[in-house]
Design an enzyme around this catalytic site. Structure first.
Site, PDB file in Angstrom:
ATOM      1  N   MET A  27      72.291  24.477  39.981  1.00 19.20           N
ATOM      2  CA  MET A  27      71.685  23.290  39.375  1.00 19.20           C
ATOM      3  C   MET A  27      72.694  22.578  38.472  1.00 19.20           C
ATOM      4  O   MET A  27      72.326  21.702  37.684  1.00 19.20           O
ATOM      5  CB  MET A  27      70.425  23.656  38.589  1.00 19.20           C
ATOM      6  CG  MET A  27      69.287  24.122  39.479  1.00 19.20           C
ATOM      7  SD  MET A  27      67.648  23.838  38.789  1.00 19.20           S
ATOM      8  CE  MET A  27      67.750  24.762  37.258  1.00 19.20           C
ATOM      9  N   GLY A  28      73.963  22.961  38.602  1.00 17.53           N
ATOM     10  CA  GLY A  28      74.991  22.269  37.850  1.00 17.53           C
ATOM     11  C   GLY A  28      75.174  22.787  36.442  1.00 17.53           C
ATOM     12  O   GLY A  28      74.688  23.846  36.072  1.00 17.53           O
ATOM     13  N   TYR A  29      75.894  22.009  35.647  1.00 19.82           N
ATOM     14  CA  TYR A  29      76.378  22.403  34.325  1.00 19.82           C
ATOM     15  C   TYR A  29      77.032  23.781  34.442  1.00 19.82           C
ATOM     16  O   TYR A  29      76.614  24.760  33.814  1.00 19.82           O
ATOM     17  CB  TYR A  29      75.275  22.366  33.265  1.00 19.82           C
ATOM     18  CG  TYR A  29      75.834  21.953  31.921  1.00 19.82           C
ATOM     19  CD1 TYR A  29      76.160  20.621  31.687  1.00 19.82           C
ATOM     20  CD2 TYR A  29      76.088  22.873  30.919  1.00 19.82           C
ATOM     21  CE1 TYR A  29      76.721  20.231  30.482  1.00 19.82           C
ATOM     22  CE2 TYR A  29      76.649  22.487  29.716  1.00 19.82           C
ATOM     23  CZ  TYR A  29      76.961  21.164  29.502  1.00 19.82           C
ATOM     24  OH  TYR A  29      77.539  20.781  28.311  1.00 19.82           O
ATOM     25  N   GLY A  33      80.150  32.069  35.216  1.00 14.67           N
ATOM     26  CA  GLY A  33      79.304  32.809  36.142  1.00 14.67           C
ATOM     27  C   GLY A  33      79.240  32.122  37.497  1.00 14.67           C
ATOM     28  O   GLY A  33      79.393  32.765  38.547  1.00 14.67           O
ATOM     29  N   HIS A  34      79.036  30.794  37.486  1.00 12.71           N
ATOM     30  CA  HIS A  34      79.054  30.042  38.741  1.00 12.71           C
ATOM     31  C   HIS A  34      80.422  30.133  39.406  1.00 12.71           C
ATOM     32  O   HIS A  34      80.526  30.300  40.628  1.00 12.71           O
ATOM     33  CB  HIS A  34      78.735  28.563  38.486  1.00 12.71           C
ATOM     34  CG  HIS A  34      77.372  28.302  37.949  1.00 12.71           C
ATOM     35  ND1 HIS A  34      77.163  27.790  36.681  1.00 12.71           N
ATOM     36  CD2 HIS A  34      76.142  28.470  38.484  1.00 12.71           C
ATOM     37  CE1 HIS A  34      75.867  27.644  36.475  1.00 12.71           C
ATOM     38  NE2 HIS A  34      75.222  28.051  37.549  1.00 12.71           N
ATOM     39  N   LYS A 146      71.600  37.538  37.750  1.00 11.65           N
ATOM     40  CA  LYS A 146      70.834  37.255  36.529  1.00 11.65           C
ATOM     41  C   LYS A 146      69.416  36.820  36.892  1.00 11.65           C
ATOM     42  O   LYS A 146      68.459  37.191  36.221  1.00 11.65           O
ATOM     43  CB  LYS A 146      71.521  36.184  35.683  1.00 11.65           C
ATOM     44  CG  LYS A 146      70.763  35.865  34.386  1.00 11.65           C
ATOM     45  CD  LYS A 146      71.537  34.934  33.493  1.00 11.65           C
ATOM     46  CE  LYS A 146      71.564  33.536  34.039  1.00 11.65           C
ATOM     47  NZ  LYS A 146      70.226  32.869  33.963  1.00 11.65           N
ATOM     48  N   GLN A 150      64.551  35.912  41.726  1.00 12.70           N
ATOM     49  CA  GLN A 150      64.885  34.839  42.660  1.00 12.70           C
ATOM     50  C   GLN A 150      65.657  35.388  43.856  1.00 12.70           C
ATOM     51  O   GLN A 150      65.380  35.032  45.012  1.00 12.70           O
ATOM     52  CB  GLN A 150      65.723  33.770  41.955  1.00 12.70           C
ATOM     53  CG  GLN A 150      66.288  32.716  42.886  1.00 12.70           C
ATOM     54  CD  GLN A 150      67.109  31.688  42.141  1.00 12.70           C
ATOM     55  OE1 GLN A 150      66.557  30.739  41.578  1.00 12.70           O
ATOM     56  NE2 GLN A 150      68.424  31.856  42.124  1.00 12.70           N
ATOM     57  N   SER A 182      74.547  31.361  30.975  1.00 14.16           N
ATOM     58  CA  SER A 182      73.486  30.500  31.485  1.00 14.16           C
ATOM     59  C   SER A 182      73.763  29.074  31.043  1.00 14.16           C
ATOM     60  O   SER A 182      74.256  28.849  29.929  1.00 14.16           O
ATOM     61  CB  SER A 182      72.122  30.947  30.941  1.00 14.16           C
ATOM     62  OG  SER A 182      71.117  29.984  31.217  1.00 14.16           O
TER      63      SER A 182
END
Length: 279
Positions: A27-29, A33-34, A146, A150, A182
């Site tokens: 979802m961006g930002y 971690g991404h 995390k 999901q 996060s």
């Protein structure tokens, strides 16, 4: 690296690269971690696509859709450094055009934990991820652990709907002080940021009690909850010990037991988890 906003253009790219794409849905930002997901994706496929889409259908009434942090230029920098080939960043009208009315729901495994306090959340998640799978046609998709529930829901969706792809779950990436990374961490004030450490500390306390021989879930819950309640202001949404495959509740814990928690710190809802037998 290129940025694609159109579903049709993304589908054309995917047709040209079919069978050679790794997808990292976000979802961006973006944060480290991404980036860790993107670096791993680079190892698993010839082309890496990162989707950036704040999905309105997974937010409930009075949740933080409007205030969710967004910064595409920041995201492009992180994605490029991590080796991403394409950012797919559609607007809501591309994903949910006028007249849209089709949704996908995974029933049982999505009904508790985050699903209990966020009705409709996982219906939105599964719908948008299924759409991304159809648009991008990846051979592999990577998600962080995390969001453990999901990940479990999406694995079930892939199995039940016969998606021809691999789902890879990657370890939680933490700040130096233990807070799980996060995008929502940026919404915490300095005081709230310090209080948010109660999540990782409660996990550590429960795992210490488990290593000390405690196996009663009720007793372990008391140990973990005491850490959070000691901070006074954070509010526990849930703090549960579950079977990591079915996510069903347990009376006795073992090394494979999942400890999952959601805690509201100020206006920010944070989640974290760990497997009791893992370091």
């Amino acid at each position: 690296m290129i940025v694609i906003h159109s579903v049709a253009q993304m589908q054309q790219y995917a047709r040209d690269k079919r069978g050679e794409i790794a997808l990292v849905p976000t979802m961006g930002y973006l944060h480290e971690g991404h980036a860790s997901l993107m670096v791993e994706a680079r190892k698993r496929a010839k082309y890496v696509v990162a989707s950036i889409f704040v999905n309105p259908t997974q937010f409930g009434v009075n949740e933080d859709l409007d205030s969710y942090p967004r910064d595409l230029e920041h995201d492009k920098e992180i994605a490029a450094k991590a080796g991403v080939d394409v950012i797919f960043a559609p607007i809501a009208a591309e994903m949910y055009p006028e007249g849209y009315q089709s949704y996908l729901n995974v029933e049982e495994i999505s009904a508790h934990l985050c699903g209990a306090s966020r009705p409709g959340h996982f219906r939105g998640v599964t719908t948008v991820v299924a759409k991304l799978f159809n648009i991008v046609a990846p051979k592999v998709a990577l998600f962080g652990k995390k969001d453990f529930q999901q990940l479990a829901v999406l694995r079930r969706m892939v199995q039940d709907f016969n998606f021809d792809l691999e789902i890879v779950g990657m370890p939680i990436v933490r700040e130096a002080d233990g807070l799980a990374m996060s995008s929502r961490n940026t919404k915490l004030s300095p005081v709230e940021r310090e209080k948010a450490l109660c999540l990782s500390r409660s996990i550590a306390a429960a795992k210490a009690a488990f290593r000390g021989g405690e196996r009663s879930v009720a007793a372990l819950q008391k140990v973990a909850a005491a850490v959070i309640e000691g901070e006074k202001s954070p509010q526990i949404d849930y703090l549960e010990f579950r079977d990591q495959d079915s996510l069903l509740p347990l009376d006795k814990a073992d090394e494979r037991t999942l400890l999952a928690l959601a805690v509201r710190v100020g206006s920010v809802r944070l989640i974290d988890n760990s497997i009791l037998g893992e370091d």
